[in-house]
Scaffold this active site. Structure first.
Site, mmCIF file in Angstrom:
data_model
loop_
_atom_site.group_PDB
_atom_site.id
_atom_site.type_symbol
_atom_site.label_atom_id
_atom_site.label_comp_id
_atom_site.label_asym_id
_atom_site.label_seq_id
_atom_site.Cartn_x
_atom_site.Cartn_y
_atom_site.Cartn_z
ATOM 1 C CB VAL A 1 -95.250 88.447 77.402
ATOM 2 C CG1 VAL A 1 -93.815 88.407 76.952
ATOM 3 C CG2 VAL A 1 -95.507 89.693 78.216
ATOM 4 C CG ASP A 2 -100.053 84.707 75.840
ATOM 5 O OD1 ASP A 2 -100.806 85.523 75.313
ATOM 6 O OD2 ASP A 2 -99.672 83.653 75.298
ATOM 7 C CE LYS A 3 -104.139 87.874 83.085
ATOM 8 N NZ LYS A 3 -104.145 86.655 83.957
#
Length: 816
Positions: free
Chosen positions: A316-318
């Site tokens: 996941v992207d932050k």
């Protein structure tokens, strides 16, 4: 006259509605709701329907008109149930397809807004940015370094350069392909730059519409489960009809009654044929996708529904997924001076030495920003500089130098009305801004210390620089300007409130979570500690990853859960390394360069809020709210859907076996026949809605997110499911057979024996429903009261059974 977006109001809402009525939706011909006669036509190709008609015909030939009419009545009922099932399934797919319509940013009533691409009308003013798909054929009013990929129309992969209509005049011919033309076309993609355009054609009147391409994005291809089911049904059908043919021959030879033999053979065929299985899979997946969409996760590819339950890793992207994607300026740094800029500590006046930093931070952003970081900078600038000489609403944007793989900075070239020289504002990754400003090693080391100090607070850090250019011809690259370093801006993006619990849920479900971010490692580690992410034995930054071989990465990725300073194209290597270890990878992404990783992942997840159309079209799922917790919810629902399919499958195997046995055994032992077509059809009227309505509505098991992910190679018809279904079926068959033998030994009449066996089969059918509602056979694990379909089936079954047993005419037809 120069184009000024601030003077453009676009269409009014009323005019847009009127034009939508006049021109229709901006979409090409695609899947539409089937008419009733189409459903009925499909029925005539269904084996069960044909068997019922054959049985009704045989009864009529035999002179049993009541039985024939009864079966024809059942035909009408089954037609209704089947049409309803098809309607629900198709409506779910169409709804998802409409949801997946590309979005468009339009200006209406003087305001910018995002709408579904299908609602765009001729005359709309649309904004185009890198990563967008063009929603309709349009003429360009204003462009900034605009390049488009028109290969979908021309076959040429090389991006083409665009100019505004004002540079050529109104009489230029619109045609796809070639540089320096002022038109853009439906379905083509913005590779670089930005622009504003006026829509001239929509729907079938576009270039895409003229050549008849269908851009529908939700596929209805057969899933792995459907293919597995198709094979099983085909094999059962071949086996069933073979056995039925033998039964007809045996009955005809041993009892010298060929017509009755055909009737028995058709009855057995109806009992053997598992025609419900394909319906179960199709309905569960289609309605499951719609159920998932209600939780802000759009399923663009139906196979993703069954894949969700087997996900072992979430990458996941932050920004925006774990965090709220709502940024605020939190800290400013200029030449040794720092300022706490959070709203709780804001001074009434911004100190003078920070003015240039904020001024050029705003100038390096879009005028009407969509990116949360730019929105935060502009909001901060408006608060302090709006009524000062540092606010430049009248300046004209001349050119933009976009981000590139080699240089993570954006530079915008401006010109004021008062003088002819150019003012250049740049912002971007601090190390690249240092490079643009040609700072010496000592200065860079000093500033890097400050960058890490800000990043350690969990803030995102960008650098800002300015330059003045007096020549008339702008250079090709940003390095040709003489930039002056202005300072650093730290932006805060708070963690979403429910992420901590969602990460904990993932770990309980045996799912590993990996954070991938373009931010500094210290920022990533700070966020990881806030959300309870297991950091593992180490971390990897983009520069280290670039030097690693694939085998080195595969060795380290087993225990690495944080990747920082990662370029979008490096995500593909991360996905491939994880897949090399047999992981089922769900990968999130939002940019153009994320598309390869999204395609390579087992489950590509695009961002619906901030994601580009290119990313959305490369992914199987779209997070409509960009929330990590929504993805975890989708996984939970995916597990529920697959579990309910297994429950329905076990029930089907269990319920068919005693019906087959009590049809076949009397023929083989020359006993009185117990089951005839009307009995089979009565039982099918219980089985069909049970599978498609009751089991689909069953809630998840309490421990569904405390189980390990399903193995991707696991088959629906695994030995465990088959043994479970057959075991239950054999138990019912033994009870039914015992009842037959006991009542026969007691000298009961043939009709009374048949009545007892029939009642046992009907009631055991209901018992099997309740048994299979929970995998642990614990009714306390499921919520019974909320399953309205369950109680409708139970009440209707008991009501019809009572009528059959008590109404003389029905008793006669059912031979009871």
């Amino acid at each position: 006259m120069a184009f000024d977006i601030h003077k453009i109001s676009g269409l009014s809402s009323q005019e847009a509605a009127s034009r939508l009525q006049q021109y229709g939706f901006n979409e090409l011909p695609q899947m539409r709701q089937s008419a009733l006669f189409v459903f009925i036509l499909k029925l005539f190709r269904e084996p069960m329907f044909l068997l019922l008609l054959a049985c009704a015909t045989l009864y009529f030939i035999l002179g049993n008109k009541e039985e024939s009419l009864m079966l024809l009545g059942f035909v009408v009922v089954i037609m209704g149930i089947t049409c309803y099932q098809e309607y629900r399934s198709e409506r779910a797919v169409i709804a998802l397809r409409n949801l997946s319509s590309p979005r468009a940013f339009v200006i209406r009533d003087g305001k910018g807004m995002r709408i579904a691409g299908r609602d765009v009308v001729p005359g709309d003013i649309i904004a185009l940015h890198e990563g967008d798909s063009v929603p309709a054929d349009s003429r360009l009013l204003d462009v900034t370094s605009l390049l488009l990929n028109e290969s979908i129309l021309t076959g040429e992969s090389q991006p083409v350069r665009k100019i505004s209509i004002g540079d050529l005049g109104e009489d230029v011919i619109s045609r796809p392909g070639g540089d320096d033309l002022p038109f853009v076309y439906t379905g083509t993609q913005v590779v670089q730059g930005s622009g504003y355009a006026e829509v001239i054609s929509t729907g079938i009147n576009t270039e895409m519409g003229k050549i008849g391409k269908d851009l529908s994005t939700i596929g209805v291809r057969r899933t792995r489960l459907q293919q597995e089911t198709d094979t099983l049904v085909r094999n059962f059908t071949i086996f069933g009809f073979t056995v039925c043919a033998l039964v007809v021959i045996i009955y005809g030879i041993t009892r010298a009654d060929w017509l009755q033999g055909f009737l028995v053979g058709l009855t057995l065929a109806m009992a053997v044929l598992p025609e419900e299985l394909p319906v179960v899979i199709t309905i569960f997946l289609a309605l499951g996708a719609r159920r998932i969409a209600a939780h802000n996760v759009l399923t663009r590819e139906i196979p993703m529904v069954e894949a969700l339950g087997s996900a072992t890793v979430l990458c996941v992207d932050k920004t925006g997924t774990i965090t709220q994607n709502f940024m605020t300026v939190s800290e400013l740094f200029v030449e040794g001076e720092s300022m706490n800029a959070s709203w709780s500590a804001l001074p009434e006046m911004l100190p003078e030495w920070f003015h240039l930093l904020v001024e050029y931070g705003v100038l390096a952003s879009q005028r009407d920003p969509f990116d949360p970081m730019e929105v935060a900078i502009k909001k901060f600038g408006e608060h302090y500089l709006k009524d000062t000489e540092h606010w430049h609403d009248s300046w004209r944007l001349i050119h933009q130098y976009p981000l590139s793989k080699k240089l993570l900075t954006i530079s915008q070239v401006w010109q004021s009305k008062k003088n002819q020289h150019y003012m250049i504002a740049a912002k971007g990754a601090p190390e690249d801004i240092f490079d643009l400003c040609h700072l010496d090693a000592v200065k860079i080391k000093e500033l890097q210390g400050k960058v890490h100090s800000i990043a350690n607070k969990g803030l995102r850090v960008i650098g800002v620089a300015k330059a003045i250019f007096t020549e008339t011809d702008l250079p090709d690259g940003q390095h040709d300007f003489d930039f002056e370093f202005l300072g650093l801006v730290g932006l805060e993006d708070p963690v979403r409130l429910n992420v901590l619990e969602s990460v904990r849920t993932c770990y309980q479900a045996g799912i590993r979570v990996i954070m991938i971010t373009g931010d500094y490692l210290s920022t990533a580690e700070k966020i990881a500690s806030q959300i309870g992410l297991q950091i593992g034995s180490g971390t990897i930054i983009g520069a280290e990853l670039a030097k690693m071989s694939d085998s080195e990465l595969e060795g380290l990725i087993k225990t690495t859960n944080i990747f920082a300073r990662i370029l979008p194209e490096q995500k593909l290597r991360i996905v491939n390394a994880l897949k090399a270890h047999g992981e089922i990878v769900a990968m999130t992404g939002d940019g153009v360069n994320d598309a390869p990783a999204l395609k390579a992942a087992n489950i590509g997840v695009a961002m619906g809020g901030r994601g580009t159309d290119v990313a959305r079209e490369s992914a199987g799922l779209v997070l409509l709210d960009d929330d990590f917790s929504s993805l975890v919810t989708a996984i939970r629902l995916g597990r529920r859907i697959y579990t309910n399919i297994k429950k329905a499958t076990a029930y089907l195997l269990a319920v068919h076996l005693p019906i087959i046995g009590m049809t076949l055994i009397p023929v083989l032992f020359k006993w009185p026949l117990l089951l005839f077509p009307m009995h089979i059809v009565f039982l099918e009227l219980i089985i069909d809605p049970t599978c498609s309505l009751v089991f689909e509505a069953v809630g998840e098991e309490p421990d569904i997110m405390r189980r390990a992910p399903r193995k991707s190679e696991e088959k629906l018809f695994a030995s465990k499911t088959i043994i479970l279904g057959l075991g239950q079926g054999v138990a019912v068959l033994v009870v039914s057979l015992a009842a037959f033998l006991v009542t026969r030994s007691l000298g009961w009449s043939e009709n009374n024996i048949r009545a007892v066996v029939f009642v046992i089969l009907v009631l055991s059918n209901l018992v099997l429903i309740f048994i299979n509602l929970s995998e642990r056979f614990l009714l306390s694990n499921v919520t019974l009261l909320s399953n309205r379909a369950l109680w409708l089936v139970v009440i209707a079954t008991l009501g019809f059974l009572t009528a059959v047993l008590t109404v003389p005419g029905l008793r006669e037809v059912f031979l009871l």
